[in-house]
Motif scaffolding. Structure first.
Motif, PDB file in Angstrom:
ATOM      1  N   GLU A 177     -76.000 -70.619 -51.722  1.00  0.00           N
ATOM      2  CA  GLU A 177     -76.395 -71.138 -53.124  1.00  0.00           C
ATOM      3  C   GLU A 177     -77.799 -71.387 -52.865  1.00  0.00           C
ATOM      4  O   GLU A 177     -78.652 -71.207 -54.085  1.00  0.00           O
ATOM      5  CB  GLU A 177     -75.911 -72.586 -53.184  1.00  0.00           C
ATOM      6  CG  GLU A 177     -74.523 -72.426 -53.530  1.00  0.00           C
ATOM      7  CD  GLU A 177     -74.133 -72.414 -54.898  1.00  0.00           C
ATOM      8  OE1 GLU A 177     -75.085 -71.959 -55.883  1.00  0.00           O
ATOM      9  OE2 GLU A 177     -73.044 -72.373 -55.459  1.00  0.00           O
ATOM     10  N   GLN A 178     -78.468 -71.612 -51.742  1.00  0.00           N
ATOM     11  CA  GLN A 178     -80.007 -71.721 -51.651  1.00  0.00           C
ATOM     12  C   GLN A 178     -80.571 -70.405 -51.407  1.00  0.00           C
ATOM     13  O   GLN A 178     -81.890 -70.480 -50.933  1.00  0.00           O
ATOM     14  CB  GLN A 178     -80.202 -72.556 -50.410  1.00  0.00           C
ATOM     15  CG  GLN A 178     -79.417 -73.865 -50.545  1.00  0.00           C
ATOM     16  CD  GLN A 178     -79.455 -74.823 -49.579  1.00  0.00           C
ATOM     17  OE1 GLN A 178     -79.913 -75.961 -49.618  1.00  0.00           O
ATOM     18  NE2 GLN A 178     -78.880 -74.277 -48.523  1.00  0.00           N
ATOM     19  N   GLY A 179     -80.048 -69.263 -51.649  1.00  0.00           N
ATOM     20  CA  GLY A 179     -80.747 -68.056 -51.699  1.00  0.00           C
ATOM     21  C   GLY A 179     -80.632 -67.218 -50.308  1.00  0.00           C
ATOM     22  O   GLY A 179     -81.406 -66.117 -49.934  1.00  0.00           O
ATOM     23  N   ALA A 180     -79.544 -67.736 -49.413  1.00  0.00           N
ATOM     24  CA  ALA A 180     -79.412 -67.230 -47.992  1.00  0.00           C
ATOM     25  C   ALA A 180     -80.779 -66.776 -47.384  1.00  0.00           C
ATOM     26  O   ALA A 180     -81.106 -65.804 -46.972  1.00  0.00           O
ATOM     27  CB  ALA A 180     -78.510 -65.841 -48.121  1.00  0.00           C
ATOM     28  N   PRO A 181     -81.535 -68.078 -46.993  1.00  0.00           N
ATOM     29  CA  PRO A 181     -82.765 -67.632 -46.367  1.00  0.00           C
ATOM     30  C   PRO A 181     -82.822 -67.085 -45.089  1.00  0.00           C
ATOM     31  O   PRO A 181     -81.672 -67.321 -44.330  1.00  0.00           O
ATOM     32  CB  PRO A 181     -83.489 -69.086 -46.384  1.00  0.00           C
ATOM     33  CG  PRO A 181     -82.140 -70.029 -46.297  1.00  0.00           C
ATOM     34  CD  PRO A 181     -81.220 -69.258 -47.264  1.00  0.00           C
ATOM     35  N   THR A 182     -83.696 -66.417 -44.583  1.00  0.00           N
ATOM     36  CA  THR A 182     -83.728 -65.832 -43.260  1.00  0.00           C
ATOM     37  C   THR A 182     -84.005 -66.804 -42.158  1.00  0.00           C
ATOM     38  O   THR A 182     -84.604 -67.793 -42.535  1.00  0.00           O
ATOM     39  CB  THR A 182     -84.587 -64.700 -43.118  1.00  0.00           C
ATOM     40  OG1 THR A 182     -85.896 -64.885 -43.744  1.00  0.00           O
ATOM     41  CG2 THR A 182     -84.161 -63.521 -44.225  1.00  0.00           C
ATOM     42  N   ALA A 206     -69.144 -74.239 -34.708  1.00  0.00           N
ATOM     43  CA  ALA A 206     -70.348 -73.396 -34.297  1.00  0.00           C
ATOM     44  C   ALA A 206     -71.000 -72.663 -35.477  1.00  0.00           C
ATOM     45  O   ALA A 206     -70.111 -72.205 -36.299  1.00  0.00           O
ATOM     46  CB  ALA A 206     -69.713 -72.638 -33.275  1.00  0.00           C
ATOM     47  N   ARG A 207     -72.070 -72.638 -35.590  1.00  0.00           N
ATOM     48  CA  ARG A 207     -72.949 -71.804 -36.325  1.00  0.00           C
ATOM     49  C   ARG A 207     -74.201 -71.121 -36.008  1.00  0.00           C
ATOM     50  O   ARG A 207     -74.680 -71.418 -35.029  1.00  0.00           O
ATOM     51  CB  ARG A 207     -73.553 -72.736 -37.684  1.00  0.00           C
ATOM     52  CG  ARG A 207     -72.470 -73.712 -38.218  1.00  0.00           C
ATOM     53  CD  ARG A 207     -72.945 -74.392 -39.352  1.00  0.00           C
ATOM     54  NE  ARG A 207     -71.995 -75.366 -39.875  1.00  0.00           N
ATOM     55  CZ  ARG A 207     -71.612 -76.904 -39.442  1.00  0.00           C
ATOM     56  NH1 ARG A 207     -72.529 -77.186 -38.673  1.00  0.00           N
ATOM     57  NH2 ARG A 207     -70.679 -77.246 -39.967  1.00  0.00           N
ATOM     58  N   LEU A 208     -74.240 -69.889 -36.631  1.00  0.00           N
ATOM     59  CA  LEU A 208     -75.214 -68.893 -35.987  1.00  0.00           C
ATOM     60  C   LEU A 208     -76.061 -68.151 -37.218  1.00  0.00           C
ATOM     61  O   LEU A 208     -75.322 -67.890 -38.270  1.00  0.00           O
ATOM     62  CB  LEU A 208     -74.382 -67.701 -35.028  1.00  0.00           C
ATOM     63  CG  LEU A 208     -75.175 -66.756 -34.561  1.00  0.00           C
ATOM     64  CD1 LEU A 208     -76.461 -67.347 -33.770  1.00  0.00           C
ATOM     65  CD2 LEU A 208     -74.526 -65.474 -33.940  1.00  0.00           C
ATOM     66  N   ALA A 209     -77.214 -68.399 -37.234  1.00  0.00           N
ATOM     67  CA  ALA A 209     -78.044 -67.477 -38.215  1.00  0.00           C
ATOM     68  C   ALA A 209     -78.990 -66.620 -37.324  1.00  0.00           C
ATOM     69  O   ALA A 209     -79.642 -66.974 -36.356  1.00  0.00           O
ATOM     70  CB  ALA A 209     -79.039 -68.650 -39.002  1.00  0.00           C
ATOM     71  N   ARG A 210     -79.007 -65.188 -37.906  1.00  0.00           N
ATOM     72  CA  ARG A 210     -79.459 -64.307 -37.287  1.00  0.00           C
ATOM     73  C   ARG A 210     -80.183 -63.359 -38.402  1.00  0.00           C
ATOM     74  O   ARG A 210     -79.408 -62.748 -39.134  1.00  0.00           O
ATOM     75  CB  ARG A 210     -78.783 -63.539 -36.230  1.00  0.00           C
ATOM     76  CG  ARG A 210     -78.647 -64.055 -34.891  1.00  0.00           C
ATOM     77  CD  ARG A 210     -79.956 -64.237 -34.073  1.00  0.00           C
ATOM     78  NE  ARG A 210     -79.722 -64.932 -32.828  1.00  0.00           N
ATOM     79  CZ  ARG A 210     -79.898 -66.116 -32.618  1.00  0.00           C
ATOM     80  NH1 ARG A 210     -80.132 -67.040 -33.523  1.00  0.00           N
ATOM     81  NH2 ARG A 210     -79.745 -66.477 -31.474  1.00  0.00           N
ATOM     82  N   GLY A 211     -81.303 -63.276 -38.832  1.00  0.00           N
ATOM     83  CA  GLY A 211     -82.324 -62.814 -39.860  1.00  0.00           C
ATOM     84  C   GLY A 211     -81.221 -63.228 -41.104  1.00  0.00           C
ATOM     85  O   GLY A 211     -81.252 -64.434 -41.359  1.00  0.00           O
ATOM     86  N   GLY A 212     -80.709 -62.219 -41.868  1.00  0.00           N
ATOM     87  CA  GLY A 212     -80.144 -62.604 -42.872  1.00  0.00           C
ATOM     88  C   GLY A 212     -78.676 -62.791 -42.905  1.00  0.00           C
ATOM     89  O   GLY A 212     -78.014 -63.088 -44.076  1.00  0.00           O
ATOM     90  N   THR A 213     -78.095 -62.995 -41.566  1.00  0.00           N
ATOM     91  CA  THR A 213     -76.772 -63.423 -41.602  1.00  0.00           C
ATOM     92  C   THR A 213     -76.537 -64.592 -41.089  1.00  0.00           C
ATOM     93  O   THR A 213     -77.063 -65.512 -40.403  1.00  0.00           O
ATOM     94  CB  THR A 213     -76.247 -62.243 -40.358  1.00  0.00           C
ATOM     95  OG1 THR A 213     -76.355 -60.886 -40.760  1.00  0.00           O
ATOM     96  CG2 THR A 213     -74.778 -62.697 -40.096  1.00  0.00           C
TER      97      THR A 213
END
Length: 660
Positions: A177-182, A206-213
């Motif tokens: 919703e917030q634009g999938a920030p990197t 558990a959550r993981l953010a890498r680049g656009g994923t």
């Protein structure tokens, strides 16, 4: 599974619509971030989505929308989202047992089938019955934000949004919703609670953010041996295995993924499951022979695309599928009722800003639903609708919004639902008013319950040719902000309902039969005050206090006719919360008092319940551990909200949570 495949493509639509993106709406909001969402991405609580299907400042919507942030969700003594809703002004939760086992949700005097629940924008109401609104296929700690819209919304969402809309935003859905920030980050958390009557509650995320994923996984399991059950006269309830108790077991899990596809484009998908087994003693009847057990399972998947075609135009398409299983045994010796319901929904919209003052929006949606049941039979229906919405700001403080929707549904035919709302907003106050029409479709239980049986054991039977409920609603309200710390909200509302659906028994009849029995005029007032204060980085405090008062006049009432759910709403409802934290120590309090118009005997007409939570947080080695102690129903009130389904007596819970 009988589904019209053409509905899958319904969301590929081409109606124009305005959408200020979340980034634009956030810039317009005069508030700092108050929501701690996944990976430090936040939305101000002055920006809402549910009032219009798009992000906009709440003050311009003309509606009363409550926002509960992740911080507030985690602070209160609640084990499920329906328990949390008990603190939201204007929301009347009527539960069978506690800890989220099963609850009916009503708003502004509607029945429990008149509230629409959305999970990340997708309809989750089961086509079989509204009793399953608590069967949520995501654990509690996956929920990052809750918005509650009061009043009709059929002009935007279609049937069933008669009393209001509850929308749950998960971490992964809110990330999109917030634009999938990197960005790059990772975190995990675990929580465990134990309590009276063998209670256990374990959750992990558990959550993981890498680049656009962005990936979010969560799991929860809880259960209890339950408290012993007694009749209204105090006699112990027993079966062949001994004392009957309010035991339950529940397991839920979810895996979600958000992928940035390029500048302004993203894809979000989720799969979730909820499985529960529980004592259902007098959940649906007050018959002495009712010694029921029930188990349900929910399988859920959804996929949503969001893309920006230009600076002023945005496209969104979503498809979601749900399968719900229910096995209900009235007594140990009776054969079970076995039901499998399915729901496929699709929605599409294009959003466009015409100018600084004009915004136009529109979209289409469709659904295919079916049920296979040894009690209700095998049935399938399709439905579809199209809506448009126009917002005009002729002057800076004034915003006018109109919506119109046309629905075609196998269950009730064709219906047109308009609505219009106005807001006059300044930094110190907002004045709002509006009116709208809503419809509610009869569900499978109301249409076909026990119609396959020669002798219904529980004395109720459905009616296949029910009409839709139809209602006009009106409201006027004000939001006042006398200081930065204090907010006051007041709303007066009225609704005229024609053809309200309920199970009713006429004199001389043996069965309760579903029928369009009533025209009902409902009117009332909602008042709420919210206060919050911070003292640097060390401490903060907040409280809310709300009152809802309503009355209802039932027309076309035959002499001696008995109804089941038509008048069970709260006549007077007081709700309050308080939170305080100083450094590592904090606590919260949740209380409510309710006096109802009527209740299915022997449920209580009035009662009060208070819950409390204390906690202490330890920061060490880049991790935070929190020890908590809760007491539910501090004053040990003995009460039931539906028939004689017992609600929890005084329970204690000891918990430990760790954030990594």
């Amino acid at each position: 599974m009988r589904i019209t495949l053409s509905i899958v493509g319904v969301w590929v639509t081409c109606l124009l619509l305005p959408h200020a993106s979340f980034a634009t709406a956030i810039q317009q909001a005069a508030s700092s971030d108050t929501t701690d969402v996944a990976m430090a991405v936040a939305i101000p609580d002055t920006v809402v989505v549910t009032a219009s299907r798009i992000a906009e400042p709440a003050a311009q919507s003309g509606r009363r929308v409550s926002v509960w942030t992740q911080e507030e969700i985690e602070a209160l003594p609640a084990s499920s989202y329906d328990e949390l809703l008990r603190t939201v002004s204007g929301v009347d939760v009527q539960s069978r047992s506690g800890f989220g086992v099963q609850s009916d949700i009503t708003m502004r005097g509607s029945t429990f089938n008149g509230v629409l629940v959305l999970l990340d924008g997708a309809r989750i109401n089961d086509p079989m019955t509204g009793h399953f609104l608590a069967d949520m296929p995501v654990p509690m700690r996956e929920i990052a934000r809750i918005e509650v819209l009061r009043g009709p919304a059929s002009a935007l969402y279609g049937p069933d949004a008669l009393g209001g809309v509850v929308q749950l935003f998960t971490h992964a859905g809110l990330h999109q919703e917030q634009g999938a920030p990197t960005g790059s980050d990772a975190n995990a958390s675990a929580q465990a609670q134990v309590g009276r009557h063998g209670l256990y509650d374990v959750e992990g995320t558990a959550r993981l953010a890498r680049g656009g994923t962005f990936v979010s996984a969560s799991f929860a399991t809880q259960g209890s041996d339950g408290q012993p059950i007694s009749t209204p006269n105090g006699e112990p309830v027993t079966d062949n295995e001994g004392r009957v108790r309010t035991d339950f077991r529940r397991t839920a899990g979810s895996l979600a993924w958000t992928q940035r596809l390029g500048e302004g484009h993203s894809l979000f998908t989720r799969a979730g499951i909820d499985d529960r087994r529980f004592t259902a003693y007098q959940f649906y009847t007050s018959l002495p022979s009712d010694n029921a057990r029930e188990s349900t399972s929910t399988y859920w998947t959804q996929t949503r695309y969001q893309g920006r075609l230009s600076a002023s135009t945005q496209l969104r398409g979503q498809i979601a599928a749900k399968q719900h299983g229910d096995s209900y045994r009235f007594t140990p010796s009776t054969p079970p009722n076995e039901h499998t319901s399915r729901l496929l929904t699709a929605h599409g919209q294009i959003q466009h800003t015409l100018s600084d003052r004009w915004q136009l929006s529109g979209g289409v949606s469709g659904q295919a639903r079916s049920i296979d049941s040894n009690n209700l039979g095998d049935h399938a229906d399709e439905a579809g609708g199209a809506f448009t919405r126009l917002r005009w700001s002729p002057t800076e403080p004034l915003t006018l919004t109109g919506s119109l929707r046309l629905d075609a549904d196998h269950a009730f035919g064709t219906e047109l639902t308009p609505q219009f709302y106005a807001a006059w907003s300044t930094p110190r106050y907002t004045l709002r008013a509006g009116a709208g029409r809503a419809v509610r479709a009869p569900n499978y239980v109301e249409r076909y319950y026990n119609t396959e049986l020669d002798s219904p054991p529980d004395g109720s039977v459905g009616t296949p040719n029910l009409r839709a409920e139809r209602a006009w609603s009106y409201e006027v309200g004000a939001d006042l902000y006398p200081t930065r710390a204090l907010a006051l909200h007041v709303t007066g509302f009225a609704r005229a309902t024609d053809g309200l659906i309920d199970f009713a028994q006429s004199p001389g009849e043996e069965l309760f039969r579903s029928r369009n029995v009533l025209s009902v005029d409902t009117y009332g007032i909602e008042a709420e005050t919210r206060w919050q204060q911070s003292w640097g980085a060390n401490g903060h405090a907040a409280w809310t206090l709300a009152y809802t008062g309503l009355d209802a006049s039932l027309g076309d009432v035959g002499e001696g006719v008995l109804y089941t759910y038509a008048a069970t709403a709260a006549r007077h409802h007081v709700q309050g919360t308080a939170r305080i934290q100083w450094g590592a120590v904090g606590g919260s309090l949740q209380t409510q008092w309710k006096e109802r118009l009527d209740a299915p005997e022997p449920a209580n007409l009035s009662y009060s319940v208070t819950n409390a939570r204390l906690f202490y947080t330890i920061d060490a080695l880049d991790s935070a551990a929190t020890v908590s102690f809760e007491v539910r129903n501090i004053f040990d009130r003995q009460y039931s909200e539906v028939f004689n389904a017992p609600m929890p007596e005084r329970w204690w819970l000891l918990g430990l949570s760790v954030d990594l």
